[in-house]
Scaffold this motif. Sequence first.
Motif, short mmCIF file in Angstrom:
data_model
loop_
_atom_site.label_atom_id
_atom_site.label_comp_id
_atom_site.label_asym_id
_atom_site.label_seq_id
_atom_site.Cartn_x
_atom_site.Cartn_y
_atom_site.Cartn_z
N SER A 146 1.59 -4.77 -22.60
CA SER A 146 2.10 -3.94 -21.49
C SER A 146 3.00 -2.76 -21.92
O SER A 146 2.94 -1.71 -21.26
N THR A 149 0.57 -0.05 -22.48
CA THR A 149 -0.02 0.39 -21.21
C THR A 149 0.95 1.32 -20.49
O THR A 149 0.55 2.38 -19.97
N GLY A 179 5.72 -2.95 -7.97
CA GLY A 179 5.56 -4.05 -8.93
C GLY A 179 6.42 -3.88 -10.16
O GLY A 179 6.20 -2.97 -10.95
N GLY A 181 6.55 -5.97 -12.67
CA GLY A 181 6.04 -6.95 -13.64
C GLY A 181 6.08 -6.35 -15.04
O GLY A 181 6.88 -5.46 -15.34
N HIS A 182 5.17 -6.82 -15.88
CA HIS A 182 5.18 -6.39 -17.28
C HIS A 182 5.11 -4.86 -17.42
O HIS A 182 5.91 -4.25 -18.10
N VAL A 183 4.11 -4.26 -16.76
CA VAL A 183 3.91 -2.82 -16.95
C VAL A 183 4.95 -2.02 -16.16
O VAL A 183 5.57 -1.09 -16.69
N ASP A 202 9.08 -5.19 -5.33
CA ASP A 202 8.33 -6.33 -5.87
C ASP A 202 8.40 -7.44 -4.83
O ASP A 202 9.42 -7.58 -4.14
N ILE A 203 7.33 -8.21 -4.75
CA ILE A 203 7.36 -9.32 -3.78
C ILE A 203 8.26 -10.45 -4.29
O ILE A 203 8.61 -11.34 -3.53
N VAL A 222 9.11 -3.82 0.11
CA VAL A 222 7.68 -3.76 -0.23
C VAL A 222 6.85 -3.00 0.80
O VAL A 222 5.91 -2.30 0.45
N CYS A 236 1.77 -0.55 -9.75
CA CYS A 236 1.67 -1.43 -10.93
C CYS A 236 1.63 -2.89 -10.47
O CYS A 236 2.20 -3.76 -11.13
N ALA A 237 0.99 -3.14 -9.32
CA ALA A 237 0.90 -4.53 -8.84
C ALA A 237 -0.57 -4.93 -8.82
O ALA A 237 -1.19 -5.04 -9.87
N ALA A 258 -0.69 1.75 -13.18
CA ALA A 258 -1.43 0.86 -14.07
C ALA A 258 -2.42 -0.04 -13.36
O ALA A 258 -3.36 -0.53 -13.99
N ALA A 259 -2.21 -0.30 -12.08
CA ALA A 259 -3.00 -1.33 -11.40
C ALA A 259 -4.49 -1.06 -11.54
O ALA A 259 -4.97 0.04 -11.22
N ASN A 260 -5.22 -2.06 -12.03
CA ASN A 260 -6.67 -1.95 -12.15
C ASN A 260 -7.31 -1.94 -10.77
O ASN A 260 -6.87 -2.68 -9.89
N ASN A 287 -4.43 3.68 -17.68
CA ASN A 287 -3.90 2.35 -18.04
C ASN A 287 -4.54 1.77 -19.31
O ASN A 287 -4.48 0.57 -19.56
P1 NAD Z 1 2.36 -8.68 -13.72
O1 NAD Z 1 1.74 -9.85 -13.06
O2 NAD Z 1 3.29 -8.87 -14.86
O3 NAD Z 1 3.17 -7.82 -12.64
C1 NAD Z 1 2.74 -7.56 -11.34
C2 NAD Z 1 4.00 -7.53 -10.47
O4 NAD Z 1 3.63 -7.05 -9.18
C3 NAD Z 1 4.63 -8.90 -10.28
O5 NAD Z 1 6.03 -8.84 -10.57
C4 NAD Z 1 4.38 -9.20 -8.79
O6 NAD Z 1 5.41 -9.98 -8.22
C5 NAD Z 1 4.32 -7.81 -8.22
N1 NAD Z 1 3.62 -7.66 -6.95
C6 NAD Z 1 2.48 -8.29 -6.52
N2 NAD Z 1 2.14 -7.83 -5.30
C7 NAD Z 1 3.06 -6.90 -4.95
C8 NAD Z 1 3.25 -6.07 -3.82
N3 NAD Z 1 2.41 -6.10 -2.78
N4 NAD Z 1 4.30 -5.22 -3.80
C9 NAD Z 1 5.16 -5.16 -4.84
N5 NAD Z 1 5.03 -5.94 -5.95
C10 NAD Z 1 4.00 -6.79 -6.00
O7 NAD Z 1 1.15 -7.71 -14.12
P2 NAD Z 1 1.16 -6.51 -15.17
O8 NAD Z 1 0.69 -7.02 -16.48
O9 NAD Z 1 2.44 -5.76 -15.08
O10 NAD Z 1 -0.03 -5.61 -14.58
C11 NAD Z 1 0.16 -4.85 -13.42
C12 NAD Z 1 -1.15 -4.19 -13.03
O11 NAD Z 1 -1.60 -3.37 -14.09
C13 NAD Z 1 -2.30 -5.18 -12.76
O12 NAD Z 1 -3.13 -4.64 -11.76
C14 NAD Z 1 -3.04 -5.21 -14.08
O13 NAD Z 1 -4.41 -5.55 -13.90
C15 NAD Z 1 -2.89 -3.78 -14.53
N6 NAD Z 1 -2.97 -3.59 -15.98
C16 NAD Z 1 -2.11 -4.24 -16.79
C17 NAD Z 1 -2.19 -4.03 -18.17
C18 NAD Z 1 -1.22 -4.70 -19.11
O14 NAD Z 1 -1.10 -4.27 -20.26
N7 NAD Z 1 -0.51 -5.73 -18.68
C19 NAD Z 1 -3.16 -3.16 -18.70
C20 NAD Z 1 -4.02 -2.49 -17.82
C21 NAD Z 1 -3.92 -2.71 -16.45
#
Ligand code: NAD
Length: 358
Positions: A146, A149, A179, A181-183, A202-203, A222, A236-237, A258-260, A287
Amino acid sequence: MVFERMANRGHERVLFVQNRAAGLRAIIAIHNTTLGPALGGVRRWHYASEDDALEDVLRLSEAMTYKAAAAHLPMGGGKSVILLDAARAEPRETAAKAMGRAVETLRGDYIAAEDVGVNEQYIDWIGEETQYVMGGEKKSRGGDPSPYTARGVVNGMRAAMRFLNLEPNFKGRTIAIQGMGHVGWNVARILLGEGARVKASDISPERLDQAKQQLGVEVINVDHLLGSECDILCPCALGGVINGNTISDIQAPIVCGAANNVLDDPFEDSSALMARGILYCPDFVVNAGGLIQLAGLWLRYTQAQLDQKITDIESTTLRILDRGRELGSNHAAAVDYARRVIDEGIPAGSQGGAVHAP
Ligand code: NAD
């Protein structure tokens, strides 16, 4: 009907895996290996039906082909899904190892990696049974992609600002991130370091509170994030958040995240965003940093070559945005660009540069 669906999207191979003793049902889809082996994540998910699982893996593996090609990687597109019996089924070592054995039968045409529901530990279990896996900590290389990314997403934002004849820096700009999360966390960290104001939702209240305390983001509800006033909206969720119902809410002039599969109906929604004067940076182009990192390690690129490829996301995005203006859709321009790379090929021994704009 499986053949028809494969033919519609151009898939080369789909493998159905069943191992009752190990508690595994999985589908591995290899979309296209013209440029090289198909690297793509393993998703563990509870699907409403087998049909939904098949649709998901076909759609995701096709997107991986375009992501790798647009990043000029000599890699193809693939993905796999593990069908869970219950939504929060515990990850099990026996199932992961059975998955590893299934991946091994493909002899390197598919290389597994992390996706939703799969962490480094799970990847290491898969790695007990196959060498064709990336992203683990003990049995394979790569770890969490991430941060890479996030760097690519920020480079995509720079391209968008250039396209709009804005200074490509973040000082004083407001970015709304969906979001943490990681990214999302890593995008916020980079942007705050460059002087931006970051609003985030973030949720998970705990995650959001951590981001507020540790990074200094401003918290936003949210339900209000998509419609908040900002310079760049960064989803990024989950996928599908930009759709026929939400496009009219968006206030940002730029969408880059980033969200796919962030667009529910990519061709239609991309055109609708353009019609509203919103600049959409195609998800699979911006991404790709994590894929570049994992594929690059697989291909034994040097760190300098990897860094350059993540930097190149900016120039590739800019070319695609230019082409999008002609086509009326930035998603269509990105798919067109990726298909062109596949048709032209990546010269042997090169790490690839941008293809010529038509
Ligand atoms: P993650 O699960 O670590 O983080 C996602 C975050 O989004 C979580 O903290 C979750 O609580 C939050 N979330 C979910 N629904 C939400 C909403 N409605 N409103 C606000 N927050 C919400 O995932 P990630 O690894 O950070 O990836 C994020 C997105 O990026 C995904 O769609 C993933 O497919 C895409 N992606 C990630 C990578 C990567 O390197 N991790 C690479 C390419 C694409």
